[in-house]
Design an enzyme around this catalytic site. Structure first.
Site, PDB file in Angstrom:
ATOM      1  N   GLY A  51       1.105  -1.065   0.001  1.00 13.80           N
ATOM      2  CA  GLY A  51      -0.117  -0.193   0.049  1.00 13.80           C
ATOM      3  C   GLY A  51       1.000   1.333   0.195  1.00 13.80           C
ATOM      4  O   GLY A  51       0.263   2.441  -0.639  1.00 13.80           O
ATOM      5  N   ASP A 106       0.993   3.768   4.534  1.00 11.02           N
ATOM      6  CA  ASP A 106      -0.378   4.065   4.154  1.00 11.02           C
ATOM      7  C   ASP A 106      -1.079   4.594   4.913  1.00 11.02           C
ATOM      8  O   ASP A 106      -1.332   6.336   4.563  1.00 11.02           O
ATOM      9  CB  ASP A 106      -0.860   3.152   2.435  1.00 11.02           C
ATOM     10  CG  ASP A 106      -1.159   2.457   2.632  1.00 11.02           C
ATOM     11  OD1 ASP A 106      -0.805   1.950   4.652  1.00 11.02           O
ATOM     12  OD2 ASP A 106      -1.722   1.507   2.552  1.00 11.02           O
ATOM     13  N   ASP A 109      -5.049   2.556  10.646  1.00  7.30           N
ATOM     14  CA  ASP A 109      -6.435   2.350  11.583  1.00  7.30           C
ATOM     15  C   ASP A 109      -6.733   2.068  12.512  1.00  7.30           C
ATOM     16  O   ASP A 109      -6.679   3.245  13.517  1.00  7.30           O
ATOM     17  CB  ASP A 109      -7.145   1.269   9.657  1.00  7.30           C
ATOM     18  CG  ASP A 109      -8.425   1.305  10.307  1.00  7.30           C
ATOM     19  OD1 ASP A 109      -9.177   1.401  11.209  1.00  7.30           O
ATOM     20  OD2 ASP A 109      -9.099   0.400   8.945  1.00  7.30           O
ATOM     21  N   LYS A 137      -6.807   7.386  10.441  1.00  5.66           N
ATOM     22  CA  LYS A 137      -8.364   7.334  10.883  1.00  5.66           C
ATOM     23  C   LYS A 137      -8.757   7.741  11.916  1.00  5.66           C
ATOM     24  O   LYS A 137      -8.309   6.984  13.247  1.00  5.66           O
ATOM     25  CB  LYS A 137      -8.671   6.284  10.352  1.00  5.66           C
ATOM     26  CG  LYS A 137      -9.016   6.179   8.561  1.00  5.66           C
ATOM     27  CD  LYS A 137      -9.855   4.179   8.617  1.00  5.66           C
ATOM     28  CE  LYS A 137      -9.418   4.236   7.373  1.00  5.66           C
ATOM     29  NZ  LYS A 137     -10.411   2.896   7.262  1.00  5.66           N
ATOM     30  N   PHE A 158     -13.684   3.492   4.140  1.00  5.48           N
ATOM     31  CA  PHE A 158     -12.876   2.961   3.072  1.00  5.48           C
ATOM     32  C   PHE A 158     -12.381   3.579   2.244  1.00  5.48           C
ATOM     33  O   PHE A 158     -13.445   4.396   1.154  1.00  5.48           O
ATOM     34  CB  PHE A 158     -14.255   1.643   3.085  1.00  5.48           C
ATOM     35  CG  PHE A 158     -12.239   0.233   1.980  1.00  5.48           C
ATOM     36  CD1 PHE A 158     -11.338  -0.537   3.190  1.00  5.48           C
ATOM     37  CD2 PHE A 158     -12.626   0.263   1.259  1.00  5.48           C
ATOM     38  CE1 PHE A 158     -10.499  -0.813   2.524  1.00  5.48           C
ATOM     39  CE2 PHE A 158     -11.394  -0.169   0.638  1.00  5.48           C
ATOM     40  CZ  PHE A 158     -10.648  -0.792   1.820  1.00  5.48           C
ATOM     41  N   ILE A 159     -10.969   3.772   2.337  1.00  6.51           N
ATOM     42  CA  ILE A 159     -10.394   4.528   1.345  1.00  6.51           C
ATOM     43  C   ILE A 159      -9.688   3.962  -0.101  1.00  6.51           C
ATOM     44  O   ILE A 159      -9.300   2.786   0.243  1.00  6.51           O
ATOM     45  CB  ILE A 159      -9.501   5.164   2.314  1.00  6.51           C
ATOM     46  CG1 ILE A 159      -9.834   6.406   3.285  1.00  6.51           C
ATOM     47  CG2 ILE A 159      -8.802   6.175   1.071  1.00  6.51           C
ATOM     48  CD1 ILE A 159     -11.018   7.131   3.030  1.00  6.51           C
TER      49      ILE A 159
HETATM   50  P1  IMP Z   1      -4.305  -1.492  10.714  1.00  7.81           P
HETATM   51  O1  IMP Z   1      -3.388  -2.564  11.076  1.00  7.81           O
HETATM   52  O2  IMP Z   1      -6.332  -1.571  10.719  1.00  7.81           O
HETATM   53  O3  IMP Z   1      -4.045   0.091  10.678  1.00  7.81           O
HETATM   54  O4  IMP Z   1      -5.206  -0.874   9.251  1.00  7.81           O
HETATM   55  C1  IMP Z   1      -4.043  -0.418   8.403  1.00  7.81           C
HETATM   56  C2  IMP Z   1      -3.420  -1.776   6.845  1.00  7.81           C
HETATM   57  O5  IMP Z   1      -4.953  -1.477   6.524  1.00  7.81           O
HETATM   58  C3  IMP Z   1      -3.009  -0.138   6.397  1.00  7.81           C
HETATM   59  O6  IMP Z   1      -1.447  -0.673   5.884  1.00  7.81           O
HETATM   60  C4  IMP Z   1      -4.272  -0.655   5.109  1.00  7.81           C
HETATM   61  O7  IMP Z   1      -3.018  -1.360   4.262  1.00  7.81           O
HETATM   62  C5  IMP Z   1      -5.140  -1.379   5.678  1.00  7.81           C
HETATM   63  N1  IMP Z   1      -6.497  -0.656   5.515  1.00  7.81           N
HETATM   64  C6  IMP Z   1      -6.620   0.390   6.797  1.00  7.81           C
HETATM   65  N2  IMP Z   1      -7.925   1.033   5.922  1.00  7.81           N
HETATM   66  C7  IMP Z   1      -8.107   1.018   4.675  1.00  7.81           C
HETATM   67  C8  IMP Z   1      -8.889   1.776   4.126  1.00  7.81           C
HETATM   68  O8  IMP Z   1      -9.243   2.241   4.499  1.00  7.81           O
HETATM   69  N3  IMP Z   1      -8.283   1.160   3.165  1.00  7.81           N
HETATM   70  C9  IMP Z   1      -7.656   0.414   1.950  1.00  7.81           C
HETATM   71  N4  IMP Z   1      -6.866  -0.677   2.910  1.00  7.81           N
HETATM   72  C10 IMP Z   1      -6.759   0.342   3.917  1.00  7.81           C
HETATM   73 MG    MG Z   2      -0.366  -0.960   4.364  1.00  4.06          MG
END
Ligand code: IMP
Ligand code: MG
Length: 183
Positions: A51, A106, A109, A137, A158-159
């Site tokens: 990403g 990238d 979340d 986020k 969702f982006i």
């Molecule tokens: P986290 O571990 O929940 O913070 O998620 C992070 C990973 O999930 C990022 O590296 C992204 O690859 C993916 N991700 C989180 N939110 C989105 C979104 O809105 N669109 C696409 N990929 C996302």
């Molecule tokens: Mg990622």
């Protein structure tokens, strides 16, 4: 900016123009350059594949201190939901022992990926770990881990685009889109 697009089974609408994002990347790069202006030894810029590939390339063009690019591939997402369970699909492409590392992500979340990587890098002997993310986020992120550099904040939707995918598609879009049903 172009109108709505369909990727797999879902409709996405334009949300952030590439130019707007790049102006935010200019600002974050200036902050990183300021922090690292007296750097003698190369800093590791760690691109979190897949990403972060577009963001890392935009960011590194703007950095003016010695740096070395490394990559790692992790996955936590399936479809449009964060799984929370991190899989290291490809390890780091070099040693971080005694080195300063800037993680280039990238989007943050839940933060599970960053918490995992921060721990992983410190356990591998990194001298310093900083986190730089293109998007955050804030409504979802509840971790104690400090995010050193955030280019832009986005709501809990969702982006897609600018490296971010929906089941592997849409990474090549030069603007950011958002899932239409969530508006
Ligand atoms: P986290 O571990 O929940 O913070 O998620 C992070 C990973 O999930 C990022 O590296 C992204 O690859 C993916 N991700 C989180 N939110 C989105 C979104 O809105 N669109 C696409 N990929 C996302
Ligand atoms: Mg990622």
């Amino acid at each position: 900016m172009s109108s709505s697009i369909t990727v797999h089974d879902k409709v996405f609408v334009p949300y952030i123009k590439g130019e707007e994002l790049e102006a935010a990347i200019d600002k974050v790069a200036a902050r990183i350059n300021e922090t690292h202006k007296n750097e003698k030894d190369p800093v590791i810029l760690l691109c979190v594949l897949n990403g972060s590939i577009m963001f890392t390339s935009e960011l590194m063009k703007r950095l003016n201190f010695p740096l070395e690019l490394m990559t790692i591939k992790v996955a936590s997402y399936s479809g449009t939901r964060s799984g929370g369970h991190i899989q290291e699909i490809m390890g780091i492409t070099g040693s971080v022992l005694g080195r300063k590392v800037i993680v280039c992500e990238d989007i943050v979340d839940t933060g599970a990926t960053m918490v995992y990587l921060d721990k992983r890098l410190r356990e591998s002997g990194a001298a310093q770990v900083e986190i730089c993310t293109m998007l955050l986020k804030p409504e979802v992120y509840k971790q104690n881990l400090k995010l050193d550099y955030v280019a832009m904040e986005v709501p809990n939707r969702f982006i897609l685009g600018y490296g971010l995918d929906y089941d592997q598609l849409g990474r090549n879009l030069k603007d950011i889109y958002v899932l239409k049903d969530q508006i």
